[in-house]
Design an enzyme around this catalytic site. Structure first.
Site, PDB file in Angstrom:
ATOM      1  N   LYS B 652     -18.678 -29.547 -84.105  1.00 51.72           N
ATOM      2  CA  LYS B 652     -18.088 -29.116 -85.082  1.00 51.72           C
ATOM      3  C   LYS B 652     -18.058 -27.733 -85.410  1.00 51.72           C
ATOM      4  O   LYS B 652     -16.809 -27.191 -85.787  1.00 51.72           O
ATOM      5  CB  LYS B 652     -19.187 -29.675 -86.341  1.00 51.72           C
ATOM      6  N   GLN B 657     -14.771 -22.375 -85.169  1.00 54.79           N
ATOM      7  CA  GLN B 657     -14.868 -21.019 -84.554  1.00 54.79           C
ATOM      8  C   GLN B 657     -13.619 -20.708 -83.875  1.00 54.79           C
ATOM      9  O   GLN B 657     -12.749 -19.779 -83.958  1.00 54.79           O
ATOM     10  CB  GLN B 657     -15.746 -21.018 -83.456  1.00 54.79           C
ATOM     11  N   GLU B 723     -14.323 -15.571 -79.568  1.00 57.14           N
ATOM     12  CA  GLU B 723     -13.170 -14.846 -79.648  1.00 57.14           C
ATOM     13  C   GLU B 723     -11.818 -15.508 -78.908  1.00 57.14           C
ATOM     14  O   GLU B 723     -10.853 -14.858 -79.029  1.00 57.14           O
ATOM     15  CB  GLU B 723     -13.404 -13.542 -79.053  1.00 57.14           C
TER      16      GLU B 723
END
Lengths: 352, 756
Positions: B652, B657, B723
């Site tokens: 999740k 992210q 990232e």
């Protein structure tokens, strides 16, 4: 924010009295622009007269078929009003294209008329701005001018008027009712906002103690076939780069009547009289629309990269200076948007 | 992808000090289902939605005073007069502190990763309020402390500063020619070569040689920077929305010349960071200074404008990508160079060209970065520093080459997928980029795409499909962890890591649960407090793997110390049976020498690993854009991304992210730019109304998935997800815009006037 005195007005009478008694006082409606500017130190009223409780919240049909909209009608309520939606979809659409849901729940019709420019140099008190400080100079001229106007500017000021609602009202020949201790007067919408000329700090034809009490829309059957188109960087919560409010009636393939106003490009909400004149009686085809748009923008002055600026193909682009290269693009963008809106009105109608 | 799961009444993390673990007894003894990999709700969700979660500006203190800052309005100068009379005279003002009367502070250490990692947190070399010198337009030059925030803000505006203006330049375009090659460092390859790329490029039958630019960006975390500082004699407590508790603590100790042990930093919750809260910015230091001067607890919560004035952003860049290929698409030459300014007072040079080392199997490669200094605030790390903007140029250039070759852009990438790290031949620890492209193409329906630009019009919309690769290296940092298990089966994990919204505490609870064989609900995690074992900073997508590594080691130690359970017996039951209340294991030392030894040991092992393996996350983006044929307005209407991020701990929060990275990338592609006036160095759009991050209406459905195949060289197989999501996004959008319109845009953001 600087300290200020707060007066809550009970009725219109006491509101205009309060503002007449306190020099430098400002009316507070929804506060979505004024409070923001006070926080930034741009507006520094000594007294704020809260008018948000005044009974100016009605939308009524007038005997002649026009509409009267109270100055304190919230934007969201205006956009949802069935009469507004059916008779002048352009107004409902313009309002819904402005700001965000939260802001529209607060913002008032009267306040929207007096919204101030979003020019970054006006907002930044460390920059020079003739509008904020008469005679100070203008840092926008050689600076970031992407948001600036291309029509109606002057050597003193290139700031654009930011309102969406006003663009629709300009197209609809609205009349603004104002009240002061001297009485009531009616100002045609086209005369409400002033071009900057040599006095960009004077933005409207209103005196400081005058309160907008209502906006009236004359009966205009044409307005039922109208649209608002806003071109912007993101899908919501952004000011217009270009916007177009238009109403169009086509009979036998020719333009029987038309109303056209522009936003994002003018120093004030821009009624496109030249384009309208060319369009009336012309064939309702792309070529006429283009010719009209060209005529309206013939006098437009865009800003390209200021002299001495490096070629925009160089590092200039990298550090935001691509944006500094100016607002010249708005002229072609404005033309294209005018054509697109008229084409769509001719083809599909209002979309209301 | 997700299995519904409720964590029940998980103990509220981040409430320190206090007794750890509030869960009741009665935890079942049967083996718990594996927690790692499940889509578990975040443990701090109830605290956040009910407002119980406290952020840096929300900790109550009696007698609290408020600070506000006066920001310089010149680019470079010297204060010749500063008039504080009007500010001081305002009722409620406690102090106005300027360089004329501020106590001396020690200079911040010069950033040097070899001498100390903590020094990397130095944001600028400026001795705030200890010098009349002004180094950037926006530097704080006075601090006002008042009884309430409104008075403080008013007084800060009332400080009148006179400057002697000094020569300056904040103009990247004018200064670009002064750029110098960036030196390689232990943490970054600023240049590298394999073969002779220039000769190969000249000889290549097909080539592109392109110039790209990217603007300044700012992080715009939801929580603007805030600090609450309290001195008790010589001891300092600071609540700060930091991404690096340990670095901040060390820097404050240096600045105020007190032992590190006398500084406590608390950051149980951080409202987003994206790199903007990694360094120590002036607001934090000056709040602590204000508290020291006034003897009161002092709080400063920056305005959004204050963040833009006093916290750095991402470097703007000019990049060249040149690629040479054989007619079959095999790359022969790859050149990637960049020029990017920092502040003269500091800045983090980004590894803009790092993608050239890793992405494509070209025979000859050359990459090099150039930097220069401007009279601006330091630049700083922002989500995927380097790879984010470097991948834009690289992925757009690869797409242009594909069209030169007449090859499908996915096919061109597959033909150049390397079997080892292109620059040095190092083996990949794990790389399944080919699978990412295959899965993504199928999920998106890529085979239905027509190759020709402007060939997919729908009504008044020009429709385009674009693709790009994503890439981000995998790092690890040292972490100290303690684990405790009691006889009732409750586990407590302690580590001063950071919760900025990514779900770190949740992920570590899952890892501890499986390692100790207890239910997820039986684990409490304490974090966000320098009083806990030293954690890693939240950066480089490294936190989860870094903490996991030490946590797993601690759990093994703990189990060993408890002994061998009988068949069907849990470790907790074994504790109970042998009359022990609890057992505890520690990884890492908190003594000064111990820490240093630990760091050296970690670095040696880490460098060994880095020499042996090329470790990274990668992925494939596919997107659809629609462009208004009349106005050029472009909107992203569909997104599919498939990632190779090793093992996913929490389906999740990992999805959030990755999706968040893509949303931020859409902003980078289409709208985001910080407007720094080159005449003055002043940021002219310091607000969320004029700096355009995407709004909801700009974000389409984003379909993210991952291969879920553990990286065998990483703890639990985890590769970070923070990232990699943003990398490649702007490239994919630019490529889709080309497919829609036939136009190549190489300057971010891709705003409509560039399409007219």
């Amino acid at each position: 924010m600087r300290p200020f005195a707060y007066v809550s007005a009970r009725d219109v009478e006491s509101a205009v009295e309060a503002v007449a008694e306190h020099p430098g006082a400002r009316f507070l409606g929804g506060g979505t622009n004024l409070v923001d500017l006070m926080r930034e130190g741009v507006e520094r009223p000594r007294t704020v007269v809260d008018i948000s409780r005044l009974p100016l919240t009605g939308i009524e049909e007038l005997p002649d078929g026009g509409l009267r909209i109270g100055a304190l009608v919230r934007n969201s309520r205006l956009a949802a009003d069935p009469l507004v939606r059916s008779r002048c979809p352009v107004l409902a659409q313009a309002v819904l294209n402005g700001a965000s849901g939260q802001l529209r729940n607060m913002a008032t019709v009267g306040g929207n008329l007096l919204q101030r420019t979003r020019c970054p140099y006006f907002y930044d008190t460390a920059s020079r701005c003739n509008k904020r400080e008469p005679g100070a100079g203008c840092d926008a001229m050689e600076g970031f001018s992407r948001s600036a106007a291309v029509l109606g500017t002057s050597g003193e000021c290139i700031a654009a008027h930011p309102s969406d609602m006003c663009v629709a009202l300009a197209a609809l020949d609205a009349v603004v009712e104002v009240r002061s201790v001297r009485g009531t007067r009616r100002v045609p919408f086209g005369e409400l906002h002033r071009l900057p000329g040599g006095t960009p700090h004077i933005e409207t034809a209103l005196d400081g103690d005058e309160l907008i009490t209502a906006v009236e829309l004359p009966p205009l059957p044409l307005a039922a076939r109208s649209r608002y188109r806003k071109v912007r960087d993101r899908a919501s919560y952004a000011f217009a780069l270009v916007s177009v409010a238009a109403a169009l009636e086509v009979r036998d393939g020719a333009v029987a009547d038309v109303r056209l106003a522009l936003g994002g490009v003018g120093a004030k909400p821009w009624r496109a009289h030249e384009a309208e004149a060319l369009l009336r009686g012309a064939p309702a085809v792309e070529e006429s629309f283009r010719r009209a748009a060209d005529a309206e923008f013939a006098a437009a002055e865009g800003r390209s990269a200021p002299t001495g600026m490096p070629d925009s193909r160089r590092a200039a682009d990298a550090d935001g200076q691509g944006a500094r290269a100016g607002n010249e693009f708005k002229i072609e963008l404005g033309r294209r948007t005018v054509v697109a809106v008229l084409r769509r009105l001719a083809d599909e109608g209002s979309g209301a | 992808m997700s299995s519904p799961h409720s964590p029940g009444t998980h103990a509220e993390p981040g409430t320190h000090p206090g007794p750890a673990g509030t869960r009741s007894a009665g935890v079942p003894a049967e083996p718990a289902p594996a927690a790692v990999g499940r889509a578990v709700d975040r443990v701090d969700a109830p605290a956040k939605v009910t407002g119980r979660a406290r952020y840096a500006a929300e900790f109550p203190y009696e007698d609290l005073a408020w600070a506000a800052f006066t920001y310089a309005t010149v680019t470079r100068g010297r204060i010749t007069a500063i008039d504080t009379a009007a500010a001081s005279a305002l009722p409620g003002v406690i102090a106005v502190i300027t360089h004329l009367d501020a106590p001396r502070m020690k200079p911040s250490p010069k950033p040097n990763p070899i001498r100390s990692m903590e020094s990397m947190a130095t944001a600028t070399s400026v001795d705030y309020l200890n010098t009349p010198e002004v180094h950037w337009n926006g530097q704080p030059v006075a601090v006002v402390v008042a009884e309430d925030p409104e008075t403080a803000a008013h007084a800060a505006e009332s400080v009148a500063v006179t400057y002697e203006v000094l020569p300056h330049s904040a103009d990247f375009a004018a200064e670009e020619r002064h750029a110098v090659p960036q030196r390689n460092s232990v943490i970054q390859h600023a240049s590298g070569t394999k073969g002779d790329a220039d000769a190969a490029l000249a000889a290549a039958p097909v080539s592109v040689d392109l110039r790209f630019t990217t603007p300044r960006h700012h992080h715009n975390a939801l929580e603007p920077h805030a600090t609450t500082a309290v001195w008790d004699g010589g001891r300092l407590t600071v609540h700060d929305g930091t991404q690096n508790i340990h670095w901040l603590r060390s820097q404050l100790a240096t600045k105020f010349d007190v032992p590190v042990g006398d500084v406590r930093v608390l950051a149980p919750f951080v409202g987003g960071g994206f790199g903007g809260k990694s360094m120590v910015w002036p607001g934090t230091i000056l709040t602590a200074l204000a508290a020291r001067v006034t003897g009161r607890p002092v709080r400063a919560a920056l305005t959004r404008e204050g963040v833009y004035r006093s916290v750095g952003g991402r470097q703007p860049s000019v990049q060249r990508v040149a690629i040479g290929a054989e007619r079959d698409g095999g790359l022969t030459a790859l050149i990637h160079t960049s020029t990017a300014p920092m502040g003269k007072v500091g800045g983090a040079p980004e590894q803009i060209t790092s993608v050239a080392r890793h992405m494509y199997g070209a025979e000859h490669i050359r990459h090099r970065q150039y930097t220069l200094g401007l009279d601006t605030l330091s630049t700083t790390n922002m989500r995927a520093p380097g790879e984010s903007i470097g991948s834009f140029a690289m992925e757009a250039a690869v797409d242009e080459l594909a069209y030169e070759l007449g090859l499908d852009p996915v096919e061109l990438r597959l033909r150049n997928e390397p079997s080892s790290n292109p620059i040095d031949g190092k083996p990949f620890a794990h790389r399944q980029l080919t699978e990412c492209f295959a899965n993504g193409a199928s999920l998106f329906g890529w085979p239905a795409r027509s190759f020709e630009p402007r060939s997919m019009r729908e009504g008044s919309s020009l429709v385009g499909w674009g693709t790009a690769a994503a890439y981000h290296p995998a790092w690890q940092l040292p972490a100290n962890v303690t684990v405790r298990l009691d006889a009732r089966g409750r586990a407590l994990v302690r580590c001063a890591f950071h919760e900025m919204g990514m779900g770190t505490a949740t992920a570590q609870s899952q890892i501890a649960a499986d390692a100790l064989g207890v239910p997820f609900e039986a684990v409490t995690v304490e974090y966000g407090d320098s009083g806990l074992p030293t954690g890693p900073g939240a950066g480089g997508s490294a936190q989860t793997a870094s903490v996991a590594s030490s946590l797993l080691e601690a759990c093994e130690k703990l189990k060993k110390s408890i002994g061998t359970p009988r068949e069907g017996e849990s470790y907790a039951q074994l504790l109970a049976r042998t009359g022990r209340d609890h057992a505890e294991a520690v990884v890492g030392s908190e003594t000064r020498v111990g820490k240093r030894v630990g760091q050296v040991r970690f670095t040696a092992k880490y460098l060994r690993e880095q020499r042996r393996w090329m470790k990274a996350a990668c992925g494939a983006h596919f997107c659809e854009v629609r462009v208004d044929a009349d106005t050029g307005e472009a909107r992203v209407t569909r997104w599919v991304a498939v990632f190779d991020v090793g093992r996913v701990v929490n389906a999740k929060t990992a999805a959030s992210q990755l999706r968040g990275g893509i949303v931020m990338g859409i902003g980078q592609a289409l709208t985001e730019q910080t407007l720094l006036d080159p005449r003055t160095g002043r940021i002219m759009n310091p607000s969320l109304s004029e700096y355009h991050v995407p709004v909801h209406a700009d974000v389409p459905r984003i379909d993210v998935s991952w291969l879920d195949d553990p990286d065998p060289t990483m703890p639990l197989g985890i590769v970070g997800v923070g990232e990699v999501g943003i990398t490649g996004v702007a490239g994919a959008v630019a490529n889709a815009l080309h497919h829609a319109t036939g136009r190549r845009l190489r300057d971010l953001p891709l705003t409509l006037e560039k399409l007219l």
